[in-house]
Design a protein around this motif. Structure first.
Motif, short mmCIF file in Angstrom:
data_model
loop_
_atom_site.label_atom_id
_atom_site.label_comp_id
_atom_site.label_asym_id
_atom_site.label_seq_id
_atom_site.Cartn_x
_atom_site.Cartn_y
_atom_site.Cartn_z
N SER A 111 0.84 -1.19 0.00
CA SER A 111 0.00 0.00 0.00
C SER A 111 0.87 1.24 0.00
O SER A 111 2.09 1.18 0.16
CB SER A 111 -0.93 0.04 1.22
N LYS A 113 1.39 3.13 2.21
CA LYS A 113 2.13 3.25 3.47
C LYS A 113 3.59 2.80 3.33
O LYS A 113 4.42 3.12 4.17
CB LYS A 113 1.46 2.44 4.58
N ASN A 165 -2.86 -0.91 7.42
CA ASN A 165 -1.79 -0.81 6.42
C ASN A 165 -0.52 -0.16 6.95
O ASN A 165 0.58 -0.56 6.58
CB ASN A 165 -2.29 -0.07 5.19
N TYR A 243 6.36 10.13 2.04
CA TYR A 243 5.31 10.12 1.02
C TYR A 243 5.63 11.09 -0.12
O TYR A 243 5.35 10.82 -1.29
CB TYR A 243 3.96 10.53 1.64
N GLY A 274 -6.93 9.40 4.67
CA GLY A 274 -7.34 8.99 6.01
C GLY A 274 -7.01 10.13 6.96
O GLY A 274 -7.70 11.14 7.02
N GLY A 276 -4.50 11.97 6.61
CA GLY A 276 -4.04 13.04 5.73
C GLY A 276 -2.59 12.96 5.32
O GLY A 276 -2.16 13.64 4.38
N GLY A 277 -1.80 12.14 6.00
CA GLY A 277 -0.35 12.11 5.77
C GLY A 277 0.03 11.69 4.36
O GLY A 277 0.84 12.36 3.70
N LEU A 333 -8.98 4.32 5.43
CA LEU A 333 -9.42 5.72 5.52
C LEU A 333 -10.30 5.95 6.75
O LEU A 333 -10.87 7.02 6.92
CB LEU A 333 -10.21 6.11 4.27
N GLU A 377 -7.95 -2.54 -2.95
CA GLU A 377 -8.82 -2.68 -1.78
C GLU A 377 -9.80 -1.50 -1.76
O GLU A 377 -9.58 -0.50 -2.47
CB GLU A 377 -7.99 -2.77 -0.50
N SER A 379 -10.48 1.05 0.12
CA SER A 379 -9.93 2.40 0.36
C SER A 379 -9.33 2.98 -0.91
O SER A 379 -9.42 4.18 -1.17
CB SER A 379 -8.81 2.34 1.40
C1 LIG Z 1 -3.57 4.87 4.94
C2 LIG Z 1 -4.17 4.76 3.63
C3 LIG Z 1 -4.58 5.89 2.91
C4 LIG Z 1 -4.54 7.29 3.44
O1 LIG Z 1 -3.38 7.68 4.11
P1 LIG Z 1 -3.46 8.67 5.34
O2 LIG Z 1 -2.04 9.01 5.63
O3 LIG Z 1 -4.10 7.94 6.48
O4 LIG Z 1 -4.27 9.83 4.92
C5 LIG Z 1 -5.12 5.68 1.66
N1 LIG Z 1 -5.27 4.45 1.15
C6 LIG Z 1 -4.88 3.35 1.80
C7 LIG Z 1 -5.06 2.00 1.17
C8 LIG Z 1 -4.32 3.47 3.06
O5 LIG Z 1 -3.94 2.37 3.72
#
Ligand SMILES: *Cc1c(COP(=O)(O)O)cnc(C)c1O
Length: 440
Positions: A111, A113, A165, A243, A274, A276-277, A333, A377, A379
């Motif tokens: 992901s 992340k 994630n 990121y 989510g 925001g990061g 999210l 997935e 999100s």
């Molecule tokens: C964490 C996540 C996001 C958003 O990232 P944030 O840093 O929480 O805003 C988007 N998509 C997936 C699949 C994630 O796991």
């Protein structure tokens, strides 16, 4: 005042759980905004350089990275069949070309992340090794994989709170370097994500509450222990900068594909959001690279629009204050309260935020699989609602008009950031498709 009207509209629709597009009235010319921020281009470049320095070690630790020489990166993929399917479904995206940035296939963590999470663990490892005199200038990252260094790392815990994630990224990377890893999981975390972590020797602490509580529990536990390093998703510059490196990589990929981005060729980017990061860091990087030619939109579930709420009503509010429950299948999210670090940095850089209901997530996920055989997935599907909002809603149209984009739309690139999916087990994915097919 028009702005108050916009804000009132957004909060009213948000409370009713109605999908909406909010346009940021505080968007400002990027050059001016960026020079006033505490983080800048040199921080992004330094993060990029650190990831390159670490590449030989990552390639050694993760055989799946051999082919990329230890660089964790995803492909930029045109999805014309998906675009056609969306049009047939009435989600017009006819102007310009639809592409995805396929973080759904990012190696190691599966992901988005992988970008920020892995970066922060590497930064901690390097910093600790230097402090302990274990790494001298001139040595390569391979040094950090040697037994005496690993023995020292084994005395430290890397901890994180996660809906899933982030825990996968941090837990996998920390364990691979020899750290003890502890992941505090919120109630929304999927069973398979917990199982996968435990299989890798990561300690999973299950919390019977939401993401914010899991983060707090982790933070509190870490605060009392000098040998615990806590990755704070609600307030981390390292995550944010990890990121942001995506933007430099995307710039190269767009050039390789001959996709121009300039005043006549706008780039619209739709980023699932989510805390925001991830979307914030990526958008920050993109603004550095493309300035006002890139238009960044965040996508949130109707049940968890925490960044939208923070930007419109104030950074201290959580979506629970609005009567929402964060009840969404978009576990990545499912966040009730935004990162203040991120909303502060994004205040004048994000073009807008839209919200999506879960049924649409499953529809888009299913279209993408049917048309392009790409697995994501729920999100990661949120961004697909963006082009329709921008091209067809009254607020989207007035944004295009205000920025004089209407006669440039044919040359536009619509880039949906598909943020996760690689590690979803087959049976879970079959369940997603089942739900999507029933809806279409
Ligand atoms: C964490 C996540 C996001 C958003 O990232 P944030 O840093 O929480 O805003 C988007 N998509 C997936 C699949 C994630 O796991």
């Amino acid at each position: 005042m028009a702005e108050m009207g916009e804000k009132g509209f957004a909060i009213a629709a948000l409370k009713r759980r109605e999908p909406l597009l909010w346009i940021n009235p505080e968007l400002a010319p990027s050059q001016k905004v960026l020079t006033g921020l505490p983080l800048g281009g040199r921080h992004i470049k330094a993060a990029e350089a650190r990831l390159r320095w670490f590449a030989p070690l990552l390639s050694h630790l993760f055989p799946e990275l051999k082919s990329s020489g230890g660089i964790i990166e995803s492909a930029l993929v045109p999805v014309p069949a998906m675009q056609a399917a969306m049009e047939r479904y009435g989600k017009e995206a006819r102007s310009g070309r639809l592409w995805i940035k396929a973080d759904c296939d990012l190696p190691v963590a599966g992901s988005v992340k992988a970008r920020g999470g892995i970066y922060e663990v590497l930064l901690f490892a390097e910093t600790l090794a230097r402090e302990k005199g274990l790494l001298n200038s001139g040595q390569t990252a391979i040094r950090l994989g040697e037994p005496d260094v690993r023995d020292v790392f084994a005395g430290y815990i890397v901890a994180v709170g996660s809906t899933g994630n982030l825990g996968l990224a941090i837990g996998t990377m920390a364990a691979a370097l020899g750290f003890k890893a502890v992941v505090h999981m919120s109630a929304d975390a999927k069973a398979w994500k917990k199982r996968r972590l435990r299989d890798r020797g990561v300690t999973v602490v299950e919390h019977d509450a939401d993401y914010g509580s899991a983060v707090r529990a982790g933070r509190d536990q870490a605060a009392g222990d000098p040998n615990t390093y806590f990755v704070d998703d609600e307030d981390s510059e390292a995550l944010f900068l990890g990121y942001s490196v995506a933007a430099l990589r995307l710039q190269t990929q767009l050039a390789e594909q001959n996709r121009e981005v300039d005043g006549d060729h706008p780039l619209f980017v739709y980023l699932p959001c989510g805390v925001g990061g991830a979307p914030g860091g990526i958008a920050f990087g993109l603004k550095h690279v493309f300035g006002d030619d890139v238009h960044c939109f965040f996508a949130e579930p109707v049940q968890a629009p925490c960044v939208l709420l923070a930007m419109t009503a104030g950074p201290d509010l959580s979506v629970y204050d609005m009567g929402l429950t964060v009840d969404t299948e978009a576990d990545g999210l499912a966040v009730g309260q935004a990162s203040k670090l991120v909303t502060g940095l994004m205040r004048h850089l994000v073009s807008g935020i839209f919200t999506v209901d879960d049924d649409d997530l499953f529809r888009y996920l299913t279209f993408l699989y049917r048309e392009e055989q790409i697995r994501i997935e729920p999100s990661a599907a949120a961004g697909f609602a963006g082009p329709d909002f921008l091209l067809n809603s009254s607020r989207g149209k007035s944004y295009l008009q205000r920025h004089q984009l209407n006669d440039r739309l044919d040359q536009a690139t619509h880039l949906v950031w598909t943020t996760g999916g690689r590690l979803v087990p087959d049976d879970a994915f079959a369940g997603f498709l089942h739900r999507g097919n029933a809806l279409i």
